[in-house]
Write a protein that holds these residues in place. Structure first.
Motif, mmCIF file in Angstrom:
data_model
loop_
_atom_site.group_PDB
_atom_site.id
_atom_site.type_symbol
_atom_site.label_atom_id
_atom_site.label_comp_id
_atom_site.label_asym_id
_atom_site.label_seq_id
_atom_site.Cartn_x
_atom_site.Cartn_y
_atom_site.Cartn_z
ATOM 1 N N LEU A 270 54.443 24.504 98.020
ATOM 2 C CA LEU A 270 53.958 25.289 96.736
ATOM 3 C C LEU A 270 53.736 26.642 96.910
ATOM 4 O O LEU A 270 53.546 27.447 95.938
ATOM 5 C CB LEU A 270 52.993 24.267 96.205
ATOM 6 C CG LEU A 270 52.924 23.104 95.903
ATOM 7 C CD1 LEU A 270 51.595 22.420 95.326
ATOM 8 C CD2 LEU A 270 53.935 22.952 94.698
ATOM 9 N N ASP A 271 53.879 27.272 98.268
ATOM 10 C CA ASP A 271 53.399 28.626 98.673
ATOM 11 C C ASP A 271 54.331 29.550 97.748
ATOM 12 O O ASP A 271 53.937 30.920 97.641
ATOM 13 C CB ASP A 271 53.293 28.854 99.780
ATOM 14 C CG ASP A 271 54.393 28.450 100.595
ATOM 15 O OD1 ASP A 271 55.504 27.831 100.119
ATOM 16 O OD2 ASP A 271 54.697 28.674 102.008
ATOM 17 N N TRP A 272 55.561 28.918 97.540
ATOM 18 C CA TRP A 272 56.354 30.246 96.802
ATOM 19 C C TRP A 272 56.736 30.221 95.376
ATOM 20 O O TRP A 272 57.053 31.010 94.688
ATOM 21 C CB TRP A 272 58.054 30.022 97.452
ATOM 22 C CG TRP A 272 58.510 28.527 97.065
ATOM 23 C CD1 TRP A 272 58.457 27.528 98.101
ATOM 24 C CD2 TRP A 272 59.438 28.283 96.066
ATOM 25 N NE1 TRP A 272 59.205 26.385 97.282
ATOM 26 C CE2 TRP A 272 59.814 26.740 96.110
ATOM 27 C CE3 TRP A 272 59.859 28.943 95.021
ATOM 28 C CZ2 TRP A 272 60.558 26.159 95.485
ATOM 29 C CZ3 TRP A 272 60.855 28.230 94.105
ATOM 30 C CH2 TRP A 272 60.948 26.926 94.262
ATOM 31 N N ILE A 273 56.011 29.069 94.674
ATOM 32 C CA ILE A 273 56.032 29.009 93.312
ATOM 33 C C ILE A 273 55.255 30.115 92.443
ATOM 34 O O ILE A 273 55.812 30.410 91.408
ATOM 35 C CB ILE A 273 55.240 27.549 92.884
ATOM 36 C CG1 ILE A 273 56.132 26.567 93.795
ATOM 37 C CG2 ILE A 273 55.374 27.473 91.504
ATOM 38 C CD1 ILE A 273 57.727 26.396 93.255
ATOM 39 N N PRO A 274 54.006 30.641 93.149
ATOM 40 C CA PRO A 274 53.380 31.537 92.346
ATOM 41 C C PRO A 274 54.148 32.725 92.044
ATOM 42 O O PRO A 274 54.116 33.418 90.966
ATOM 43 C CB PRO A 274 52.130 31.818 93.235
ATOM 44 C CG PRO A 274 51.762 30.616 93.742
ATOM 45 C CD PRO A 274 53.161 30.135 94.192
ATOM 46 N N ALA A 275 54.859 33.328 92.914
ATOM 47 C CA ALA A 275 55.872 34.422 92.708
ATOM 48 C C ALA A 275 56.866 34.244 91.772
ATOM 49 O O ALA A 275 57.288 35.285 91.078
ATOM 50 C CB ALA A 275 56.122 35.105 94.344
#
Length: 319
Positions: free
Chosen positions: A279-284
């Motif tokens: 999930l770490d790339w979803i916010p950007a």
């Protein structure tokens, strides 16, 4: 180019000048030992270049009488297209071969070009830079790719041994409708005997392939690229991400095949669905939409987005 590959080509160049060359003399010119010279000669034989081993006091290595590498006549633009294509495909992770093979192929092209053109191309590759890092995608076996390409063109079924993402192996018969390169990997798509449905398989996970007797027909309206993208979008992943976005489908600019966009009950909103291992790339990704959004699932994504936003805010306050 790797030094071993360069020396193999240097050996070929020496032998093309004619005559019989002793192993000690070749070893001295190439900067290797005699055992390595024998190995280089074997490499040339593997490439179907007729290297003869001459026994006796004045023996050594020579090319078969009458053999000569055919000349390669390329214009400046053609040579640049060939070499840039090799570099670009390797950096994109699309080469179905090792880096050694890619660099060896590029070296062979360089060595048969006119010296002026070769020097200019060397200068280009020595000074050119890239804004993105080279991909380190798994490499498909060239033999598998070529065999499946043949089966696809001839409309013949193929038997494959396949390992799924969990490492579980299976043998199945595939009707290969098409080969597709996507995001640094190669895929083959078509009906599968094990499931009886349209399936997509990564080529680097195929350990064995064999063309079978028989034939099949591909529907006229079948789109291999669209089938692969739809399959990847629907593949099972660790996280099912569902986000409501205030806007229209036309405003949602995401890489093709990454997500699906569906209408929402509220006509001013749409629903974006995608799957992810992390999930770490979803916010950007969500921030890049530049539209109001609401996270519906998974709940833990909300904490990830908050932490990401706090980190960005902290960076803004830092000198």
């Amino acid at each position: 180019m790797t030094r071993p590959a360069a020396r193999v080509l240097a050996l070929l160049e020496i032998l093309q000048n004619g005559g019989t060359h002793t192993a000690p003399a070749l070893a001295g010119r190439l900067g290797v030992d005699e055992r390595t010279v024998r190995r280089y000669a074997e490499h040339l034989l593997d490439l179907e270049i007729p290297v003869e081993s001459v026994r006796g006091r004045y023996g050594g290595y020579r090319l078969a009488p009458g053999f000569r590498m055919p000349p390669l006549m390329l214009t400046d633009e053609e040579a640049l297209a060939v070499l840039l294509g090799l570099v670009a495909a390797r950096r994109a992770g699309l080469m179905a071969m090792s880096d050694d093979a890619t660099e060896s192929a590029a070296a062979k092209v360089r060595r048969v070009l006119p010296k002026t053109l070769a020097a200019r191309l060397d200068a280009l590759f020595a000074t050119a830079g890239f804004t993105t890092a080279a991909r380190e995608a798994p490499t498909a076996e060239a033999s598998v790719m070529l065999l499946l390409a043949e089966a696809t063109r001839q409309r013949r079924p193929a038997l494959i041994d396949y390992s799924d993402r969990s490492g579980r192996r299976s043998r199945r018969t595939l009707h290969p409708y098409g080969l597709v390169a996507h995001s640094g990997r190669w895929y083959v798509t078509g009906p599968d005997s094990a499931s009886g449905q349209m399936r997509t398989f990564r080529l680097d996970r195929i350990g064995y392939a064999e063309i079978l007797h028989g034939g099949f027909t591909v529907p006229d309206d079948f789109d291999p690229s669209g089938a692969v993208l739809s399959s990847l979008a629907g593949a099972p992943w660790r996280h099912e991400v569902v986000v409501a976005v205030q806007g229209t489908a036309e405003q949602i600019r995401l890489p093709r095949g990454l997500a699906t966009v569906e209408p929402d009950a509220d006509p001013e909103w749409v629903v974006v669905k995608l799957r992810a291992e992390r999930l770490d790339w979803i916010p950007a990704l969500l921030a890049g939409l530049d539209l109001p959004f609401t996270i519906r699932q998974p709940p833990e994504l909300r904490a990830v987005v908050r932490e990401w936003a706090q980190q960005i805010a902290a960076y803004v306050e830092t000198r």
